[in-house]
Motif scaffolding. Structure first.
Motif, PDB file in Angstrom:
ATOM      1  N   ARG A  35       0.869  -1.365  -0.007  1.00 50.41           N
ATOM      2  CA  ARG A  35       0.099   0.015  -0.007  1.00 50.41           C
ATOM      3  C   ARG A  35       0.930   1.429   0.041  1.00 50.41           C
ATOM      4  NH1 ARG A  35      -2.515  -0.303   6.066  1.00 50.41           N
ATOM      5  NH2 ARG A  35      -0.662   0.266   7.262  1.00 50.41           N
ATOM      6  N   VAL A  45       2.413  -4.928   3.092  1.00 54.17           N
ATOM      7  CA  VAL A  45       1.284  -5.357   3.876  1.00 54.17           C
ATOM      8  C   VAL A  45       1.182  -6.494   4.269  1.00 54.17           C
ATOM      9  CG1 VAL A  45      -1.362  -5.112   4.418  1.00 54.17           C
ATOM     10  CG2 VAL A  45      -0.295  -3.391   3.059  1.00 54.17           C
ATOM     11  N   SER A  59       1.747  -3.505  11.566  1.00 58.62           N
ATOM     12  CA  SER A  59       0.624  -2.544  11.906  1.00 58.62           C
ATOM     13  C   SER A  59      -0.530  -3.277  11.667  1.00 58.62           C
ATOM     14  CB  SER A  59       0.838  -1.182  10.900  1.00 58.62           C
ATOM     15  OG  SER A  59       1.039  -1.668   9.665  1.00 58.62           O
ATOM     16  N   VAL A  60      -0.595  -4.465  10.799  1.00 55.65           N
ATOM     17  CA  VAL A  60      -1.903  -5.200  10.343  1.00 55.65           C
ATOM     18  C   VAL A  60      -2.187  -6.295  10.932  1.00 55.65           C
ATOM     19  CG1 VAL A  60      -1.800  -3.732   8.360  1.00 55.65           C
ATOM     20  CG2 VAL A  60      -1.066  -6.318   8.338  1.00 55.65           C
ATOM     21  N   ARG A  63      -5.373  -8.148  12.231  1.00 60.16           N
ATOM     22  CA  ARG A  63      -6.684  -7.753  11.769  1.00 60.16           C
ATOM     23  C   ARG A  63      -6.681  -8.005  10.162  1.00 60.16           C
ATOM     24  NH1 ARG A  63      -6.534  -2.371  10.919  1.00 60.16           N
ATOM     25  NH2 ARG A  63      -4.271  -1.997  10.692  1.00 60.16           N
ATOM     26  N   PHE A  64      -5.537  -8.040   9.633  1.00 63.85           N
ATOM     27  CA  PHE A  64      -5.692  -8.553   8.225  1.00 63.85           C
ATOM     28  C   PHE A  64      -5.441  -9.986   7.895  1.00 63.85           C
ATOM     29  CE2 PHE A  64      -4.708  -4.010   6.147  1.00 63.85           C
ATOM     30  CZ  PHE A  64      -5.622  -3.545   6.799  1.00 63.85           C
ATOM     31  N   MET A  79      -9.437  -7.567   5.340  1.00 71.59           N
ATOM     32  CA  MET A  79      -9.084  -6.334   6.009  1.00 71.59           C
ATOM     33  C   MET A  79     -10.216  -6.081   7.095  1.00 71.59           C
ATOM     34  SD  MET A  79      -7.121  -3.734   3.518  1.00 71.59           S
ATOM     35  CE  MET A  79      -8.897  -3.412   2.545  1.00 71.59           C
ATOM     36  N   LEU A  82     -10.744  -1.941  10.350  1.00 68.68           N
ATOM     37  CA  LEU A  82      -9.915  -0.757   9.583  1.00 68.68           C
ATOM     38  C   LEU A  82      -9.823   0.561  10.186  1.00 68.68           C
ATOM     39  CD1 LEU A  82     -11.185  -1.892   6.273  1.00 68.68           C
ATOM     40  CD2 LEU A  82      -8.813  -1.525   6.745  1.00 68.68           C
ATOM     41  N   LYS A  83      -8.707   1.038  10.151  1.00 73.73           N
ATOM     42  CA  LYS A  83      -8.274   2.392  11.004  1.00 73.73           C
ATOM     43  C   LYS A  83      -8.086   3.416   9.693  1.00 73.73           C
ATOM     44  CE  LYS A  83      -6.002  -0.260  14.374  1.00 73.73           C
ATOM     45  NZ  LYS A  83      -4.664  -0.220  15.053  1.00 73.73           N
ATOM     46  N   GLU A  85      -5.905   5.267   9.477  1.00 73.30           N
ATOM     47  CA  GLU A  85      -4.436   5.077   8.984  1.00 73.30           C
ATOM     48  C   GLU A  85      -3.881   3.889   8.052  1.00 73.30           C
ATOM     49  OE1 GLU A  85      -5.343   5.322  12.073  1.00 73.30           O
ATOM     50  OE2 GLU A  85      -4.088   4.122  13.519  1.00 73.30           O
ATOM     51  N   ASP A  86      -5.048   3.233   7.850  1.00 71.48           N
ATOM     52  CA  ASP A  86      -4.962   2.277   6.604  1.00 71.48           C
ATOM     53  C   ASP A  86      -5.306   2.564   5.397  1.00 71.48           C
ATOM     54  OD1 ASP A  86      -6.603  -0.091   8.914  1.00 71.48           O
ATOM     55  OD2 ASP A  86      -4.506   0.044   8.536  1.00 71.48           O
ATOM     56  N   TYR A  90      -3.891   0.220  -2.552  1.00 68.88           N
ATOM     57  CA  TYR A  90      -3.511  -0.896  -2.274  1.00 68.88           C
ATOM     58  C   TYR A  90      -3.184  -1.768  -3.501  1.00 68.88           C
ATOM     59  CZ  TYR A  90      -4.479  -0.700   2.567  1.00 68.88           C
ATOM     60  OH  TYR A  90      -4.643  -0.540   3.910  1.00 68.88           O
TER      61      TYR A  90
END
Length: 116
Positions: A35, A45, A59-60, A63-64, A79, A82-83, A85-86, A90
């Motif tokens: 990304r 990512v 960072s993921v 969550r991912f 994903m 999600l935040k 900052e994501d 991609y």
């Protein structure tokens, strides 16, 4: 030559989910999702190899989830949570190892925006 088609980006609220898909015209050795946010470097990512070993950016993690089909032609990035900052474009990356030549290919990119 390997053709790639990405899909699945969009706008989602914080805490929401999205699923990205990338499909290749040939079987791929290793898939990666990268990304790039505005004014930032492109970053890895997640990746998944033909033996199904995976790698995630810190960072993921949790969550991912990256996955691939048995034939190796398709990769998904699920994903969750999600935040903002994501938010980024991609890109899928396909590492092709075969005839007539080994080469890496990039998808066209899909925008993911996380905002309320």
């Amino acid at each position: 030559q390997v053709q790639l088609v990405e899909s699945g980006g969009g706008l989602v609220q914080p805490g929401g989910s999205l699923r990205l898909t990338c499909t290749a015209s040939k079987s791929i050795f290793r898939w990666g999702w990268y990304r790039q946010a505005p004014e930032k470097q492109r970053e890895l990512v997640a990746s998944i190899a033909s033996d199904l070993s995976t790698n995630y950016a810190d960072s993921v993690k949790g969550r991912f989830t990256i996955s691939r089909d048995n034939a190796g032609n398709t990769v998904h990035l699920q994903m969750r949570s999600l935040k903002p900052e994501d938010t980024a474009v991609y890109y899928c990356k396909a590492e092709y190892r075969g005839w007539p030549i080994d080469n890496d290919y990039w998808g066209q990119g899909t925008q993911v925006t996380v905002s309320s």
